[in-house]
Design a protein around this motif. Structure first.
Motif, short mmCIF file in Angstrom:
data_model
loop_
_atom_site.label_atom_id
_atom_site.label_comp_id
_atom_site.label_asym_id
_atom_site.label_seq_id
_atom_site.Cartn_x
_atom_site.Cartn_y
_atom_site.Cartn_z
N ARG A 72 54.08 61.09 20.11
CA ARG A 72 53.82 59.76 19.73
C ARG A 72 53.73 59.52 18.20
NH1 ARG A 72 48.44 57.86 17.40
NH2 ARG A 72 48.31 56.23 17.46
N VAL A 73 54.36 58.69 17.80
CA VAL A 73 54.89 58.59 16.32
C VAL A 73 53.24 58.05 16.04
CG1 VAL A 73 56.27 57.13 14.83
CG2 VAL A 73 56.88 57.47 16.81
N THR A 74 53.04 58.37 14.22
CA THR A 74 51.68 58.68 13.65
C THR A 74 52.26 57.73 12.81
OG1 THR A 74 51.33 60.78 13.27
CG2 THR A 74 50.80 60.05 15.00
N ASP A 75 53.44 58.08 12.11
CA ASP A 75 53.81 57.68 10.80
C ASP A 75 55.06 57.90 10.96
OD1 ASP A 75 53.65 56.49 8.21
OD2 ASP A 75 53.03 58.72 6.89
N ALA A 76 56.18 56.48 10.16
CA ALA A 76 57.03 56.15 9.50
C ALA A 76 58.19 55.25 8.16
CB ALA A 76 57.72 55.20 11.39
N ASP A 77 58.66 55.90 7.78
CA ASP A 77 59.28 55.16 7.45
C ASP A 77 59.77 53.79 7.19
OD1 ASP A 77 59.98 54.67 4.70
OD2 ASP A 77 59.95 56.90 3.43
N ARG A 78 60.16 52.60 6.09
CA ARG A 78 61.01 52.15 6.87
C ARG A 78 62.37 52.07 6.11
NH1 ARG A 78 57.15 48.31 2.33
NH2 ARG A 78 57.71 49.84 1.38
N VAL A 79 63.28 50.32 6.57
CA VAL A 79 64.40 50.80 6.98
C VAL A 79 65.08 50.12 5.56
CG1 VAL A 79 66.13 49.11 7.15
CG2 VAL A 79 65.04 49.96 9.53
N GLY A 80 65.95 50.94 5.34
CA GLY A 80 66.68 50.93 3.72
C GLY A 80 65.59 51.59 2.56
N THR A 81 64.31 51.95 2.58
CA THR A 81 64.40 52.96 2.23
C THR A 81 65.05 54.66 1.72
OG1 THR A 81 62.37 52.94 2.62
CG2 THR A 81 62.48 54.66 1.86
N ALA A 82 65.14 54.40 0.43
CA ALA A 82 66.10 55.58 -0.19
C ALA A 82 65.22 56.71 -0.09
CB ALA A 82 66.09 55.49 -2.06
N ILE A 83 65.91 58.03 0.48
CA ILE A 83 65.29 59.06 -0.02
C ILE A 83 66.19 60.52 0.00
CG2 ILE A 83 66.51 59.69 3.23
CD1 ILE A 83 63.93 60.58 4.58
N HIS A 84 65.77 61.36 -0.12
CA HIS A 84 65.66 62.60 -0.18
C HIS A 84 66.55 63.53 0.33
CE1 HIS A 84 62.30 64.76 -0.69
NE2 HIS A 84 61.84 63.67 -1.20
N GLN A 85 66.97 64.75 0.40
CA GLN A 85 67.98 66.24 1.07
C GLN A 85 65.94 66.40 1.43
OE1 GLN A 85 70.40 68.57 0.25
NE2 GLN A 85 69.98 69.54 2.78
N GLY A 86 65.68 65.93 3.23
CA GLY A 86 64.62 67.22 3.22
C GLY A 86 63.23 66.02 3.12
N GLY A 87 63.85 64.58 3.03
CA GLY A 87 62.67 64.07 2.72
C GLY A 87 61.68 63.62 4.29
N LEU A 88 60.23 62.91 3.98
CA LEU A 88 59.71 62.76 5.23
C LEU A 88 60.40 61.50 6.49
CD1 LEU A 88 57.90 63.51 7.43
CD2 LEU A 88 56.04 62.38 5.85
N ILE A 89 60.44 61.51 6.93
CA ILE A 89 61.31 60.33 7.96
C ILE A 89 60.50 59.69 8.69
CG2 ILE A 89 62.64 59.06 9.25
CD1 ILE A 89 64.87 60.30 8.20
N ALA A 90 59.26 60.17 9.56
CA ALA A 90 58.00 60.42 10.67
C ALA A 90 57.37 61.55 10.80
CB ALA A 90 58.98 59.81 11.53
N LYS A 91 56.32 61.41 11.48
CA LYS A 91 55.25 62.21 12.25
C LYS A 91 55.31 61.91 13.34
CE LYS A 91 52.97 63.36 7.67
NZ LYS A 91 51.85 63.59 6.95
N LEU A 92 55.52 62.54 14.02
CA LEU A 92 55.24 62.48 15.16
C LEU A 92 53.64 64.17 16.08
CD1 LEU A 92 58.68 62.77 17.13
CD2 LEU A 92 57.85 61.35 16.21
N GLN A 93 53.31 63.13 16.82
CA GLN A 93 51.90 64.01 16.72
C GLN A 93 51.68 64.60 18.58
OE1 GLN A 93 48.72 64.08 15.47
NE2 GLN A 93 48.61 66.11 16.88
N ASP A 94 52.27 65.86 18.56
CA ASP A 94 52.44 66.64 19.76
C ASP A 94 51.29 67.33 20.35
OD1 ASP A 94 53.56 67.49 22.53
OD2 ASP A 94 54.70 68.86 21.67
N GLY A 95 50.09 66.46 21.50
CA GLY A 95 48.61 67.00 21.74
C GLY A 95 48.10 67.62 20.53
N GLN A 96 47.73 68.66 19.82
CA GLN A 96 47.63 68.93 18.73
C GLN A 96 48.24 69.62 17.44
OE1 GLN A 96 43.77 69.36 17.87
NE2 GLN A 96 44.03 68.57 19.81
#
Length: 316
Positions: free
Chosen positions: A200-224
């Motif tokens: 389940r998607v708990t957080d996500a960045d926005r279109v057009g955001t500059a991001i560095h290598q290894g930068g966080l795009i989204a977080k998913l919750q899989d159980g615990q």
């Protein structure tokens, strides 16, 4: 030969008179001058020990960021003994990167003393940390007289990381080897990012955001378990296929990321030398006058197409 791509209303109230709950509201309270505390500046109330602690705290606030920067800045020059130590420091990959960058600069100056660490460069090509392998691929391109580097870079074209593959291909161009040309063309194209697992998607960045290598795009919750989805390249988020609160399946599209300016520029420079007519479809989008395309990238894209056309014409 062109070098390859490369490691945050004051108040002025009068003091209130003392309150004596035992006294009647109509009783006269005698005035005792000894009970009055003289008004003074807070600084005059500080003991020497307190002032020393305040000064020390302020000094540390300034000093700590500087020490952090100094110890992580790859431009800090390392003596030979420290280069040897850093190249063996498996607990601190950034130490290895620091030594590699310093070694690459020596090789770029044609320092013959750099050869003593060449076996370490070949060894580090299979290091478990992607950033180390990526830097290593760049460094080996600084000395094209070493056959072992050429052979190692060819193997690194199959690395699991797209950045390592791309950097290896760029370094091979310095050897006059165009074997990695498809990897260079791939550096010009958006990267598709998929969900590594269902969740389940708990957080996500926005279109057009500059991001560095290894930068966080989204977080998913899989159980615990919390899964972080990160970008393998530096650039800008072009599309986002998810929304917070939605559920995604493993392998489903998360986002696409356009490559950053530096990556594109280096790829175009390499294709200036080894590009083929079939690469023009990947080059031409960077010739457009758009805010996200810098002038130097646009100019390089035009020069690269011209070079490819002239090279193709000379072979007819």
């Amino acid at each position: 030969m062109l070098p390859p791509f490369r490691p945050p209303a004051p108040t002025n109230d009068m003091p209130t008179p003392p309150f004596f709950p035992e006294a009647s509201a109509h009783a006269e309270v005698p005035f005792d001058p000894s009970t009055e505390k003289p008004s003074s500046s807070p600084h005059h109330k500080m003991s020497p020990r307190t002032r020393a602690l305040v000064f020390l705290t302020a000094w540390l606030i300034v000093l700590m960021p500087f020490l952090f920067w100094w110890n992580t800045w790859f431009g800090r020059r390392l003596p030979d003994r420290q280069i040897t130590e850093y190249l063996q420091d498996e607990k601190r990959p950034r130490h290895i990167q620091h030594a590699l960058v310093q070694l690459g600069e020596r090789m770029g100056r044609h320092d013959p003393g750099a050869a003593r660490w060449y076996p370490d460069l070949i060894r580090l090509s299979s290091h478990s940390v992607e950033e180390v392998r990526n830097t290593d691929a760049w460094v080996m391109g600084q000395d094209t007289s070493v056959p072992g580097f050429h052979e190692t870079l060819l193997k690194m074209l199959e690395d699991q990381s797209p950045m390592v593959r791309g950097n290896s291909a760029l370094s091979l161009v310095r050897f006059g080897d165009a074997t990695g040309r498809p990897r260079i063309v791939a550096l010009l194209q958006p990267v598709r990012i998929v969900a590594p697992a269902a969740g389940r998607v708990t957080d996500a960045d926005r279109v057009g955001t500059a991001i560095h290598q290894g930068g966080l795009i989204a977080k998913l919750q899989d159980g615990q378990q919390m899964i972080e989805v990160r970008s393998p390249i530096a650039g800008r988020i072009r599309t986002l296929s998810i929304a917070v609160g939605s559920n995604v399946a493993a392998g489903a599209d998360i986002a696409t990321v356009d490559p950053g300016d530096e990556q594109v520029w280096e790829a175009l420079r390499a294709l200036y030398l080894v590009g083929q007519p079939e690469d023009l479809s990947a080059i031409r989008p960077y010739q457009r006058e758009l805010p996200e395309i810098s002038d130097r990238v646009r100019q390089q894209a035009l020069l690269t197409e011209k070079s490819i056309r002239e090279r193709a014409a000379s072979r007819r």
